[in-house]
Design a protein around this motif. Structure first.
Motif, short mmCIF file in Angstrom:
data_model
loop_
_atom_site.label_atom_id
_atom_site.label_comp_id
_atom_site.label_asym_id
_atom_site.label_seq_id
_atom_site.Cartn_x
_atom_site.Cartn_y
_atom_site.Cartn_z
N ILE A 72 42.32 45.81 43.37
CA ILE A 72 41.77 45.47 44.69
C ILE A 72 42.31 44.15 45.23
O ILE A 72 42.80 44.08 46.36
CB ILE A 72 40.23 45.46 44.63
N LEU A 73 42.23 43.09 44.46
CA LEU A 73 42.59 41.77 44.96
C LEU A 73 44.10 41.59 45.12
O LEU A 73 44.55 40.96 46.09
CB LEU A 73 42.02 40.68 44.06
N VAL A 74 44.88 42.12 44.20
CA VAL A 74 46.34 41.96 44.30
C VAL A 74 46.90 42.66 45.54
O VAL A 74 47.66 42.05 46.29
CB VAL A 74 47.05 42.43 43.00
N MET B 94 33.88 43.17 29.61
CA MET B 94 33.69 42.73 30.98
C MET B 94 34.99 42.17 31.56
O MET B 94 35.31 42.43 32.72
CB MET B 94 32.57 41.68 31.00
N LEU B 95 35.74 41.41 30.74
CA LEU B 95 37.01 40.85 31.19
C LEU B 95 37.99 41.97 31.53
O LEU B 95 38.70 41.91 32.55
CB LEU B 95 37.61 39.92 30.12
N ARG B 96 38.01 43.00 30.69
CA ARG B 96 38.88 44.16 30.94
C ARG B 96 38.56 44.78 32.29
O ARG B 96 39.46 45.08 33.09
CB ARG B 96 38.69 45.17 29.81
N PHE B 97 37.30 45.00 32.58
CA PHE B 97 36.86 45.58 33.84
C PHE B 97 37.27 44.70 35.02
O PHE B 97 37.83 45.18 36.01
CB PHE B 97 35.34 45.77 33.81
N LEU B 98 37.03 43.41 34.91
CA LEU B 98 37.35 42.47 36.00
C LEU B 98 38.85 42.40 36.26
O LEU B 98 39.29 42.40 37.42
CB LEU B 98 36.80 41.08 35.69
N LEU B 99 39.64 42.34 35.20
CA LEU B 99 41.10 42.30 35.38
C LEU B 99 41.63 43.61 35.97
O LEU B 99 42.44 43.59 36.90
CB LEU B 99 41.79 42.02 34.05
N HIS B 100 41.16 44.72 35.43
CA HIS B 100 41.65 46.02 35.88
C HIS B 100 41.36 46.22 37.37
O HIS B 100 42.27 46.51 38.16
CB HIS B 100 41.01 47.14 35.05
N ALA C 112 48.01 47.46 36.92
CA ALA C 112 46.58 47.41 36.58
C ALA C 112 46.30 48.28 35.36
O ALA C 112 45.57 47.86 34.45
CB ALA C 112 45.74 47.85 37.77
N ASP C 113 46.87 49.47 35.34
CA ASP C 113 46.64 50.36 34.22
C ASP C 113 47.33 49.87 32.95
O ASP C 113 46.83 50.07 31.84
CB ASP C 113 47.08 51.78 34.56
N ALA C 114 48.47 49.21 33.10
CA ALA C 114 49.17 48.65 31.94
C ALA C 114 48.33 47.53 31.30
O ALA C 114 48.26 47.43 30.06
CB ALA C 114 50.55 48.13 32.33
N VAL C 115 47.70 46.71 32.11
CA VAL C 115 46.82 45.66 31.59
C VAL C 115 45.67 46.31 30.82
O VAL C 115 45.29 45.85 29.74
CB VAL C 115 46.30 44.75 32.73
N ASP C 116 45.14 47.39 31.37
CA ASP C 116 44.07 48.12 30.70
C ASP C 116 44.55 48.64 29.34
O ASP C 116 43.82 48.58 28.36
CB ASP C 116 43.61 49.27 31.60
N CYS C 117 45.78 49.13 29.30
CA CYS C 117 46.35 49.63 28.05
C CYS C 117 46.47 48.52 27.01
O CYS C 117 46.26 48.76 25.80
CB CYS C 117 47.73 50.27 28.30
N LEU C 118 46.81 47.33 27.45
CA LEU C 118 46.91 46.20 26.52
C LEU C 118 45.55 45.91 25.87
O LEU C 118 45.48 45.59 24.68
CB LEU C 118 47.44 44.96 27.24
N PHE C 119 44.48 46.01 26.65
CA PHE C 119 43.15 45.81 26.09
C PHE C 119 42.83 46.90 25.07
O PHE C 119 42.25 46.62 24.03
CB PHE C 119 42.09 45.81 27.21
N ILE C 120 43.23 48.13 25.36
CA ILE C 120 42.97 49.24 24.44
C ILE C 120 43.74 49.02 23.14
O ILE C 120 43.19 49.20 22.05
CB ILE C 120 43.37 50.59 25.09
N LEU C 121 45.02 48.61 23.24
CA LEU C 121 45.82 48.37 22.04
C LEU C 121 45.27 47.22 21.21
O LEU C 121 45.30 47.28 19.98
CB LEU C 121 47.28 48.08 22.44
N ASN C 122 44.81 46.18 21.86
CA ASN C 122 44.29 45.02 21.14
C ASN C 122 42.94 45.29 20.50
O ASN C 122 42.56 44.61 19.55
CB ASN C 122 44.22 43.80 22.05
N ALA C 123 42.22 46.27 21.02
CA ALA C 123 40.91 46.61 20.44
C ALA C 123 41.07 47.45 19.17
O ALA C 123 40.17 47.50 18.35
CB ALA C 123 40.07 47.38 21.47
#
Length: 106
Positions: free
Chosen positions: A12-14, A1-7, A94-105
């Motif tokens: 959108i918000l930035v 859920m955090l990944r979705f909200l950050l991505h 945004a996509d780089a943050v998503d990649c960080l979640f993928i790497l950490n998983a």
């Protein structure tokens, strides 16, 4: 859920925050241009599968390549194209943050 909200928060918000903070007299136009950075995801349509939640977009898709990111950065040096470059780089962030979640998983 955090990944979705950050991505999607970054997607959108930035851009809306940047438009309000740096383009107050043209905030609607600026926000629409910055939000149009979403259009970079058109290159996902060329992938197989089109959507893979465990795939890092950075370096995989054509418009998410390191060469493309360098071109988006170069756009920052043009006063007329700066906002487009910024839109593209916000999308990459945004996509780089998503990649960080993928790497950490992994």
């Amino acid at each position: 859920m955090l990944r979705f909200l950050l991505h999607y928060g970054i997607h959108i918000l930035v851009p809306i925050g940047i438009a309000l903070a740096f383009y107050p007299s043209q905030r609607i136009r600026a926000a629409l241009i910055l939000l149009a950075g979403f259009l970079l995801d058109v290159d996902h349509l060329w992938a197989d599968p089109v959507f893979d939640p465990d795939r890092c977009s950075i370096g995989f898709h054509v418009l998410h390549s390191y060469i493309a990111i360098a071109l988006y950065t170069a756009l920052l040096f043009s006063k007329k194209l700066r906002i487009i470059g910024l839109a593209c780089l916000v999308h990459m962030a945004a996509d780089a943050v998503d990649c960080l979640f993928i790497l950490n998983a992994a």
